[in-house]
Design a protein around this motif. Structure first.
Motif, PDB file in Angstrom:
ATOM      1  N   PRO A   1     -17.263  30.082  17.657  1.00 60.10           N
ATOM      2  CA  PRO A   1     -17.854  31.180  16.874  1.00 60.10           C
ATOM      3  C   PRO A   1     -19.380  31.051  16.856  1.00 60.10           C
ATOM      4  CG  PRO A   1     -16.913  29.515  15.439  1.00 60.10           C
ATOM      5  CD  PRO A   1     -16.477  29.160  16.823  1.00 60.10           C
ATOM      6  N   ILE A   2     -20.038  32.188  16.849  1.00 62.83           N
ATOM      7  CA  ILE A   2     -21.491  32.232  16.669  1.00 62.83           C
ATOM      8  C   ILE A   2     -21.768  33.171  15.508  1.00 62.83           C
ATOM      9  CG2 ILE A   2     -23.724  32.672  17.760  1.00 62.83           C
ATOM     10  CD1 ILE A   2     -22.415  32.313  20.461  1.00 62.83           C
ATOM     11  N   LEU A   3     -22.488  32.678  14.529  1.00 65.39           N
ATOM     12  CA  LEU A   3     -22.722  33.418  13.297  1.00 65.39           C
ATOM     13  C   LEU A   3     -24.217  33.594  13.069  1.00 65.39           C
ATOM     14  CD1 LEU A   3     -20.203  31.415  11.081  1.00 65.39           C
ATOM     15  CD2 LEU A   3     -19.778  33.603  12.195  1.00 65.39           C
ATOM     16  N   ALA A   4     -24.599  34.759  12.588  1.00 63.10           N
ATOM     17  CA  ALA A   4     -25.990  35.043  12.243  1.00 63.10           C
ATOM     18  C   ALA A   4     -26.080  35.254  10.737  1.00 63.10           C
ATOM     19  CB  ALA A   4     -26.499  36.266  12.986  1.00 63.10           C
ATOM     20  N   PHE A   5     -26.922  34.481  10.069  1.00 58.85           N
ATOM     21  CA  PHE A   5     -27.103  34.559   8.618  1.00 58.85           C
ATOM     22  C   PHE A   5     -28.518  35.048   8.318  1.00 58.85           C
ATOM     23  CE2 PHE A   5     -23.861  31.378   9.349  1.00 58.85           C
ATOM     24  CZ  PHE A   5     -22.937  31.587   8.328  1.00 58.85           C
ATOM     25  N   TRP A   6     -28.627  35.927   7.318  1.00 62.27           N
ATOM     26  CA  TRP A   6     -29.935  36.456   6.925  1.00 62.27           C
ATOM     27  C   TRP A   6     -30.346  35.902   5.567  1.00 62.27           C
ATOM     28  CZ3 TRP A   6     -26.977  38.924  10.362  1.00 62.27           C
ATOM     29  CH2 TRP A   6     -27.633  39.564  11.425  1.00 62.27           C
ATOM     30  N   LYS A   7     -31.614  35.527   5.491  1.00 59.90           N
ATOM     31  CA  LYS A   7     -32.169  35.037   4.237  1.00 59.90           C
ATOM     32  C   LYS A   7     -32.592  36.220   3.370  1.00 59.90           C
ATOM     33  CE  LYS A   7     -35.701  32.012   2.301  1.00 59.90           C
ATOM     34  NZ  LYS A   7     -36.767  31.022   2.561  1.00 59.90           N
TER      35      LYS A   7
ATOM     36  N   ASP B   1     -22.778  31.146  -0.522  1.00 56.64           N
ATOM     37  CA  ASP B   1     -22.606  30.958  -1.959  1.00 56.64           C
ATOM     38  C   ASP B   1     -23.460  29.838  -2.542  1.00 56.64           C
ATOM     39  OD1 ASP B   1     -20.722  32.963  -1.781  1.00 56.64           O
ATOM     40  OD2 ASP B   1     -19.027  31.583  -1.625  1.00 56.64           O
ATOM     41  N   LYS B   2     -23.714  28.793  -1.732  1.00 52.83           N
ATOM     42  CA  LYS B   2     -24.442  27.636  -2.261  1.00 52.83           C
ATOM     43  C   LYS B   2     -25.881  27.551  -1.762  1.00 52.83           C
ATOM     44  CE  LYS B   2     -20.361  24.814  -3.141  1.00 52.83           C
ATOM     45  NZ  LYS B   2     -19.696  23.491  -2.937  1.00 52.83           N
ATOM     46  N   ILE B   3     -26.084  27.847  -0.489  1.00 55.75           N
ATOM     47  CA  ILE B   3     -27.434  27.729   0.065  1.00 55.75           C
ATOM     48  C   ILE B   3     -28.274  28.951  -0.292  1.00 55.75           C
ATOM     49  CG2 ILE B   3     -28.785  27.413   2.178  1.00 55.75           C
ATOM     50  CD1 ILE B   3     -27.021  25.019   1.365  1.00 55.75           C
ATOM     51  N   GLY B   4     -27.667  30.149  -0.280  1.00 52.18           N
ATOM     52  CA  GLY B   4     -28.400  31.332  -0.714  1.00 52.18           C
ATOM     53  C   GLY B   4     -28.610  32.410   0.311  1.00 52.18           C
ATOM     54  N   PHE B   5     -28.023  32.270   1.498  1.00 56.84           N
ATOM     55  CA  PHE B   5     -28.132  33.349   2.477  1.00 56.84           C
ATOM     56  C   PHE B   5     -27.419  34.582   1.932  1.00 56.84           C
ATOM     57  CE2 PHE B   5     -29.092  29.734   5.150  1.00 56.84           C
ATOM     58  CZ  PHE B   5     -30.056  30.231   6.014  1.00 56.84           C
ATOM     59  N   ARG B   6     -27.981  35.756   2.218  1.00 59.15           N
ATOM     60  CA  ARG B   6     -27.487  36.974   1.576  1.00 59.15           C
ATOM     61  C   ARG B   6     -26.475  37.739   2.422  1.00 59.15           C
ATOM     62  NH1 ARG B   6     -30.275  41.310   3.808  1.00 59.15           N
ATOM     63  NH2 ARG B   6     -32.147  40.748   4.984  1.00 59.15           N
ATOM     64  N   MET B   7     -26.415  37.457   3.739  1.00 61.39           N
ATOM     65  CA  MET B   7     -25.555  38.251   4.611  1.00 61.39           C
ATOM     66  C   MET B   7     -25.220  37.458   5.870  1.00 61.39           C
ATOM     67  SD  MET B   7     -26.263  42.132   5.991  1.00 61.39           S
ATOM     68  CE  MET B   7     -27.624  41.643   7.062  1.00 61.39           C
ATOM     69  N   VAL B   8     -24.028  37.718   6.434  1.00 60.58           N
ATOM     70  CA  VAL B   8     -23.633  37.050   7.666  1.00 60.58           C
ATOM     71  C   VAL B   8     -23.016  38.073   8.616  1.00 60.58           C
ATOM     72  CG1 VAL B   8     -21.346  36.440   6.758  1.00 60.58           C
ATOM     73  CG2 VAL B   8     -22.303  35.151   8.675  1.00 60.58           C
ATOM     74  N   GLU B   9     -23.229  37.870   9.912  1.00 63.75           N
ATOM     75  CA  GLU B   9     -22.592  38.691  10.942  1.00 63.75           C
ATOM     76  C   GLU B   9     -21.980  37.773  11.977  1.00 63.75           C
ATOM     77  OE1 GLU B   9     -23.724  41.926  14.460  1.00 63.75           O
ATOM     78  OE2 GLU B   9     -25.209  41.413  12.932  1.00 63.75           O
TER      79      GLU B   9
ATOM     80  N   VAL C   1     -33.046  24.507   6.715  1.00 62.70           N
ATOM     81  CA  VAL C   1     -33.173  25.747   7.487  1.00 62.70           C
ATOM     82  C   VAL C   1     -33.542  26.894   6.554  1.00 62.70           C
ATOM     83  CG1 VAL C   1     -31.844  27.497   8.738  1.00 62.70           C
ATOM     84  CG2 VAL C   1     -31.675  25.094   9.406  1.00 62.70           C
ATOM     85  N   TRP C   2     -32.870  27.000   5.420  1.00 57.45           N
ATOM     86  CA  TRP C   2     -33.150  28.078   4.462  1.00 57.45           C
ATOM     87  C   TRP C   2     -34.601  28.021   3.980  1.00 57.45           C
ATOM     88  CZ3 TRP C   2     -34.598  29.170  -0.541  1.00 57.45           C
ATOM     89  CH2 TRP C   2     -34.253  30.450  -1.020  1.00 57.45           C
TER      90      TRP C   2
ATOM     91  N   ARG D   1     -15.225  21.215   6.010  1.00 58.58           N
ATOM     92  CA  ARG D   1     -14.758  21.536   7.355  1.00 58.58           C
ATOM     93  C   ARG D   1     -15.559  22.722   7.910  1.00 58.58           C
ATOM     94  NH1 ARG D   1      -9.741  19.209   8.692  1.00 58.58           N
ATOM     95  NH2 ARG D   1      -9.560  17.289   7.450  1.00 58.58           N
ATOM     96  N   PRO D   2     -15.590  22.878   9.231  1.00 60.46           N
ATOM     97  CA  PRO D   2     -16.347  23.985   9.833  1.00 60.46           C
ATOM     98  C   PRO D   2     -15.975  25.357   9.283  1.00 60.46           C
ATOM     99  CG  PRO D   2     -15.735  22.411  11.519  1.00 60.46           C
ATOM    100  CD  PRO D   2     -15.051  21.961  10.264  1.00 60.46           C
ATOM    101  N   GLU D   3     -14.708  25.557   8.934  1.00 60.35           N
ATOM    102  CA  GLU D   3     -14.304  26.859   8.389  1.00 60.35           C
ATOM    103  C   GLU D   3     -14.886  27.119   7.000  1.00 60.35           C
ATOM    104  OE1 GLU D   3     -10.644  24.054   8.050  1.00 60.35           O
ATOM    105  OE2 GLU D   3     -12.278  24.471   9.484  1.00 60.35           O
ATOM    106  N   ASP D   4     -15.471  26.076   6.388  1.00 59.31           N
ATOM    107  CA  ASP D   4     -16.104  26.226   5.068  1.00 59.31           C
ATOM    108  C   ASP D   4     -17.588  26.577   5.159  1.00 59.31           C
ATOM    109  OD1 ASP D   4     -13.673  25.388   3.897  1.00 59.31           O
ATOM    110  OD2 ASP D   4     -14.269  23.280   4.061  1.00 59.31           O
ATOM    111  N   PHE D   5     -18.173  26.474   6.353  1.00 60.67           N
ATOM    112  CA  PHE D   5     -19.624  26.615   6.497  1.00 60.67           C
ATOM    113  C   PHE D   5     -20.118  27.972   5.991  1.00 60.67           C
ATOM    114  CE2 PHE D   5     -20.150  23.469  10.313  1.00 60.67           C
ATOM    115  CZ  PHE D   5     -19.649  22.455   9.520  1.00 60.67           C
TER     116      PHE D   5
END
Length: 289
Positions: free
Chosen positions: A283-289, A259-267, A209-210, A249-253
């Motif tokens: 939960p629904i999360l939005a991550f920004w590259k 930290d590992k994949i490289g997304f810079r921000m989450v909401e 995805v990244w 686990r899902p709480e680790d996503f």
């Protein structure tokens, strides 16, 4: 004696046939690829999938979008209509669900053809997979309010904007011509990736995805809770074994994606749908590259 044996054999055949029919009625979806998924997960009295309320138009308008695990295409098509995508591709591992998605698309196009003349009655009567038809309803409002709007979708627009493809995103699916996407959604899919391909498959999902996202792109993720892993761990021998070996686990996503994949921000955008009376309480999360 012979007659008795024949009669008994016939009875056994009937019993076997009845057993087979019962087995057929019990659906096994190894990848979460249930038929009529949206009718099963969402209340029948809703005008649209409540998760759409969590999504912002600027994430989709005039953007190229990808829907991973599109199932029957209800969300894919609703996003195209509501947020005016430039393009949106839905992919699913199950060819039968992709066929369902094209059927859904054809039905949408048919409803668009009749919206100007059909009015409210069409919007009220059209349903797809037990949902009120959000496309027909919204288009009917547009037809009333502003038929000259540049974003008023005509029937041909949907075939230009929305498409579906059978593909295994984890193992071998790649977009044509190294295409990238502005927005990628992955709703209620990560558990099935995790159970079928383990931790390695989950990391492959996130990493791919990244790579496919354009700079500044958005990844919208709806992970399932760990309890639902337990509920579905026995759908196959593969899922049973992977369930026992899963370490992430899902709480680790969130930490992994940042930290590992490289997304810079989450909401966390869950609150936008938390008040809705639906089967979706995740939960629904939005991550920004």
């Amino acid at each position: 004696m012979e007659h008795h044996q024949r009669a008994r054999t016939g009875g056994e055949q009937q019993d076997t046939s009845a057993t087979t029919q019962k087995k057929k009625r019990k659906e096994v979806a190894l990848y979460g690829n249930y038929r009529n998924y949206y009718g099963y997960r969402i209340g029948q009295d809703l005008e649209e999938d409540p998760r759409l309320k969590a999504m912002k138009k600027e994430w989709f308008e005039d953007k190229d979008c990808l829907d991973i695990g599109c199932n029957s295409g209800v969300i894919t098509i609703a996003i195209a209509q509501k947020f005016s995508c430039r393009s949106i591709l839905g992919i699913d591992i199950d060819g039968a669900r992709v066929n369902d998605a094209y059927w859904t698309l054809r039905r949408k196009v048919k409803s668009i053809r009749t919206v100007p003349a059909g009015g409210d009655k069409l919007a009220e009567s059209n349903t797809v997979n037990c949902l009120k038809d959000p496309v027909a309803e919204s288009l009917n409002k547009r037809a009333k309010n502003d038929c000259t709007s540049p974003h008023h979708l005509q029937e041909g627009d949907f075939y230009d904007i929305v498409s579906f493809k059978k593909g295994d995103f984890i193992q071998n699916w790649h977009p044509r011509d190294n295409k990238s996407y502005d927005t990628i959604i992955c709703l209620s899919v990560s558990k099935w990736v995790h159970l079928n391909w383990g931790d390695e498959g989950l990391i492959t999902l996130f990493s791919k995805v990244w790579r496919l996202l354009s700079p500044g792109g958005v990844f919208i993720l709806e992970p399932q809770p760990w309890k639902s892993y337990y509920d579905n761990r026995l759908v196959s021998e593969t899922t049973r074994i992977n369930y026992q070996n899963i370490k992430i686990r899902p709480e680790d996503f969130q930490d992994i994606l940042l930290d590992k994949i490289g997304f810079r921000m989450v909401e966390d955008i869950t609150s936008s749908v938390s008040g809705c009376k639906t089967g979706f309480k995740r939960p629904i999360l939005a991550f920004w590259k």
